[in-house]
Design a protein around this motif. Structure first.
Motif, short mmCIF file in Angstrom:
data_model
loop_
_atom_site.label_atom_id
_atom_site.label_comp_id
_atom_site.label_asym_id
_atom_site.label_seq_id
_atom_site.Cartn_x
_atom_site.Cartn_y
_atom_site.Cartn_z
N ASN B 282 47.92 37.20 60.05
CA ASN B 282 47.64 35.78 59.86
C ASN B 282 47.42 35.41 58.39
OD1 ASN B 282 47.33 34.23 62.59
ND2 ASN B 282 46.47 36.26 62.96
N ASN B 283 47.73 36.33 57.53
CA ASN B 283 47.63 36.11 56.09
C ASN B 283 46.18 35.87 55.64
OD1 ASN B 283 48.85 35.99 53.58
ND2 ASN B 283 49.14 33.77 53.63
N THR B 320 47.70 47.02 55.30
CA THR B 320 47.75 45.55 55.33
C THR B 320 49.08 45.04 54.78
OG1 THR B 320 46.77 45.24 53.11
CG2 THR B 320 45.24 45.34 54.98
N GLN B 321 49.58 45.72 53.76
CA GLN B 321 50.83 45.26 53.14
C GLN B 321 52.04 45.57 54.00
OE1 GLN B 321 50.54 43.21 50.35
NE2 GLN B 321 48.46 43.53 51.12
N LEU B 322 51.93 46.61 54.82
CA LEU B 322 53.03 46.91 55.75
C LEU B 322 53.01 45.90 56.90
CD1 LEU B 322 52.83 50.80 55.82
CD2 LEU B 322 54.55 49.37 54.65
N VAL B 323 51.82 45.49 57.32
CA VAL B 323 51.70 44.50 58.40
C VAL B 323 52.24 43.15 57.92
CG1 VAL B 323 50.08 43.17 59.79
CG2 VAL B 323 49.78 45.65 59.54
N GLY B 326 52.04 40.96 50.95
CA GLY B 326 51.40 39.85 50.25
C GLY B 326 50.10 39.39 50.88
N ALA B 327 49.74 39.95 52.04
CA ALA B 327 48.47 39.57 52.66
C ALA B 327 47.33 39.89 51.70
CB ALA B 327 48.28 40.33 53.98
N PRO B 328 46.35 38.98 51.62
CA PRO B 328 45.25 39.21 50.68
C PRO B 328 44.42 40.44 51.08
CG PRO B 328 44.96 37.13 51.88
CD PRO B 328 46.25 37.70 52.33
N VAL B 329 44.20 41.34 50.13
CA VAL B 329 43.45 42.55 50.42
C VAL B 329 42.59 42.91 49.21
CG1 VAL B 329 45.29 44.13 49.66
CG2 VAL B 329 43.61 44.90 51.34
N ILE B 330 41.40 43.42 49.51
CA ILE B 330 40.45 43.82 48.47
C ILE B 330 40.14 45.30 48.62
CG2 ILE B 330 38.04 43.56 47.71
CD1 ILE B 330 38.23 40.59 48.22
#
Lengths: 541, 541
Positions: B282-283, B320-323, B326-330
């Motif tokens: 869901n980004n 997260t990036q494979l899902v 560009g999804a925001p990740v920390i």
């Protein structure tokens, strides 16, 4: 961050050991004492926690500095300070000899106001001031270095009052003074006996310095600070040091550090100048310290404060080098701010931290050791305010690169009070700072790849071989922090840290044993003090 | 340090204003309230102290980072982490979909254990993960940035208990939860409403997330965090966010951050993986956080801990990036150590500080925002232990360069307790951090040469023109610190900081006014919560 060398690793281990010994001293040990159990393992551990243990004599930094200004910013401050030195000038009051020294050095002396050409003071300092000072202790194993990455943590200085949980706040006595000498001696995180740990106001003003210096020499073997309240008291300090260290040794080596405060803004008074000259002439250390509450004694801004304190410090440091080239000197500053509403000094806030970071950079650029920081606070008691403010200042001083950290332990109420509980709480923090500045262990053992490979996903590390090899010294162990469960803490009385600290400093004083001293030296010191006390009537000026 | 730009100077001023308003709230304001005086200047100031005031939405750092490792040291950690990822591997438990994602990406999947070629995860992350995340708040003025020097201070997360001076320690309720949403909203030093401020244990486990998310949206307009305790609860969070922000907006923008903890060492469980996938798809933002008590969940050394947590964080972030590229990740980490004697977690000690400094460097090198730190402590009450430990961790996090500082305010007892007094005390520290990271003012006004020239030697700065121009915002003003004289403090009851904090949080709650919300949105949120609550029986699993 480069690899830690052998010495640093030793330092780490030693601090850990000190911590380990001390770690038993909290609530649990208190219980033990109540049951009349002494001696044995606990006593041995407590001994290790004392100065006689293996704690390192000083910190040799293995990690970098936190720096706020770039070279351009430092240039700006220096340029502005040069303008202040030339156009405003610095006043040296009531001391014709000092004015003559400046005339001889080529400064522009108008009355008591002295004006300096840009760069003049910096040149004088850089010509002869040492970048690192070795201050010898009565016990050679306690000799310290300050500067070039070496740091010494020193108790608070100057409070007329003391506070403890049992008796509250009261005027300090010589007994309190001796107690704090002993506590500093017993604290592995503190490297120095300090100076005026508290003002023994039960003794006459014109003689109390004799008892203070005597106490440092008699009840500790860590390095110490001398009297600056009159030139003849400075001379007494030097003379007592000569008894302890030998006349020739004192002339060739630094054995006493001394706090020379500017009368900010931009004034040096005759008392401080008198003490400065005595110590510099005798090759003893001066900590040249603008004492600044920004907003009252300096502008309300970080840069303005840095500009003024740099100008003041340059003038004081250069004077020491004119009196005796090569005399040990430290760039000091005490800088805090005031509440612009009430005028009260405030501590642990962000603006003085920025000043400290900047001043440390100016000192390193100049090439001299730096003094600032400590466990400063405005709190009246050792509550959360005291701890937040002290920790903020201690962290800033540690990361900024202070080499002589006066006021590390005990400070309460803006410096009016030396706190017994606060003292051991801050000393605990001091030991942590030693650990932090030693940096990470980059060795194969530090990398712990064998542990990760042995344990693997979903398991725990408690029993693995690497943990077994390293658990004793792996983490700093506080003697005062309670990390037990709520239930256990509650069952043990639900004490706050101040209550645990109260039990801890009493324990330390109980376990105190004076370090050995040469009987001939002791006799000579006793005789000197007796003679000097007899030489003049008591006076409170 | 470069010149501050206009925005930063504004930021400084705003924080000062917030502080100024709040500064009246300590002992004196309490006295005022007791005399029945309200309204007028004090009320206006208190309003300014709230979130509705001019406090900056987030921190834009103007000073550098404190770094402990050189490039060689970081290379060593990365090499070691690469070996762990390839030779030991990471377990992804109970989640076949995730294993398939890894197979598709070319990882070596053996059962639930996944092995990675050196550099593979780094490449995946650097290909698409943003270096800076914008999290939108319901109030656009409260939208925050994390990464690239931007920092957001966030309340503590997860405690099942609360503590206040009046009622002691007790299980948290939804009323407590709402109170902390309000206090975070009212605290100018905090930029975020947080997530599980405390566990409302009076509500069923399977429904309490609805009330938590609702409370964040209803009682605050700062950004917030979502539920991660089950994939369907994560979906509820996203659905509620869509009501508040609009469906399309949510798909294209980050409006909720979420805490995804690793099960260290080297395990991800299906609950966390389920939530991660919902949010990434869901980004929405994931804070990928190895939760480590060194000595138990990682090796007892700084380097060993960094190696393991870097490997773990890389694996979670890459997922997260494979899902969704560009999804925001920390890059997150919670790293503390344990007492090797009792097994209890310890806080504020030097070794976890070194881990934090190193992890922050690894995150910056990787090019992603970083989460760690906060006001951590093992203390049961908000005493000196709590404050020393919290301040040590807060300073480390601030100087090390944390971008998302979870647990900034309220944390007690190793995270088991959210403290009302501790919350406002830490929030005060948070405001100071904002000031510190804004750095010094390098402008002509900051240089204050006119003040130095006006005042001159031996005078004071209190009345000079420069001081008059600047005194309002010159220094941070704490609403809780007491800097008065001993006599005044004593006459006002001799309160410790915790007692003053008790009066202060009650005052804030009294003055709280809910931010405006679109009535249509509120109605839709109410309807959604009612519908979801009706859809299943209460359950405590």
């Amino acid at each position: 961050m480069s690899d830690t060398d052998g010495a640093a690793t030793d330092g780490l281990t030693d601090l850990g050991d000190g911590g380990a010994g001390a770690a038993e001293g909290g609530g649990r040990r208190e219980g033990r004492r109540a049951r009349g159990e002494g001696g044995g393992r606990a006593a041995r551990q407590a001994k290790r926690a004392g100065a006689a243990g293996k704690a390192p004599a000083y910190i040799s930094r293995k990690i970098g500095y936190f720096e706020v200004f770039d070279e351009e910013g430092l240039d700006l401050i220096e340029r502005n300070a040069d303008r202040v030195l030339k156009e405003v000038g610095i006043e040296f009051r009531g001391d014709e000899e000092t004015l003559q020294i400046w005339r001889d050095a080529g400064a522009d002396v108008r009355g008591e106001r002295v004006h300096f050409e840009p760069g003049m003071l910096k040149q004088i300092i850089q010509q002869s001031a040492p970048s690192c000072i070795t201050q010898h202790a009565r016990n050679p194993e306690r000799t310290v270095k300050m500067g070039d990455g070496h740091t010494v943590l020193v108790p608070a200085y100057g409070p007329p009052f003391v506070r403890c949980l049992d008796k509250g706040r009261r005027y300090a006595t010589i007994e309190d003074f001796r107690n704090f000498v002993k506590l500093a001696y017993m604290s592995p995180g503190l490297h120095h006996s300090g100076g005026t740990l508290c003002e023994p106001v039960d003794l006459p003003v014109n003689k109390r310095h004799l008892d203070m210096v005597y106490s440092h020499l008699r009840y500790s073997d860590k390095p110490f600070m001398g009297s600056v309240t009159a030139p003849e008291r400075a001379q007494d300090t030097v003379d007592m040091a000569k008894i302890a260290f030998g006349e020739e040794f004192v002339d060739q080596n630094c054995v006493v550090m001394n706090l020379i405060n500017a009368n900010s803004p931009m004034v040096w008074d005759d008392t401080m100048l008198g003490a400065l000259k005595v110590y510099a002439r005798n090759n003893q250390g001066c900590v040249i310290s603008p004492f600044i509450l920004a907003g009252a004694m300096s502008p309300v801004t970080v840069l303005g404060t840095l500009t003024q304190l740099y100008a003041e410090a340059l003038s004081g440091m250069a004077l020491t080098q004119l009196v005796r080239p090569g005399a040990p000197v430290i760039f000091g500053t005490f800088a805090s701010s005031i509440s612009m509403q009430s005028g009260a000094p405030t501590f642990g806030s962000p603006e003085p931290s920025l000043v400290l970071y900047g001043a440390a950079q100016l000192a390193r650029r100049l090439g001299v050791p730096f003094r600032s920081g400590g466990g400063l606070c405005g709190a009246k008691i050792s509550d959360a305010q005291a701890a937040y403010e002290a920790a903020n200042t201690l962290q800033t001083a540690a990361l900024g690169g202070v080499n002589f950290m006066l006021h590390t332990a005990g400070w309460l109420e803006g410096g009016l009070v030396m706190g017994y509980e606060k003292f051991v709480m801050d000393a605990d923090q001091a030991a942590m700072i030693g650990r932090l500045l030693a940096g990470p262990d980059m060795s194969e053992n530090g990398q712990a790849m064998d542990a990760i490979f042995e344990v693997g996903p979903g398991q725990h590390y408690l029993g693995c071989a690497h943990t077994q090899r390293n658990f004793e010294d792996a983490f700093y162990r506080s003697p005062l922090a309670d990390n037990n469960s709520f239930e256990q803490w509650d069952a043990e009385g639900g004490l706050d840290m101040t209550a645990r600290a109260n039990a801890y400093w009493k324990k330390l004083l109980q376990q105190y044993e004076a370090p050995a001293i040469d009987p001939g030296v002791l006799e000579a010191l006793d005789a000197f003090v007796a003679e000097r006390k007899a030489a003049a009537p008591d006076s409170n000026v």
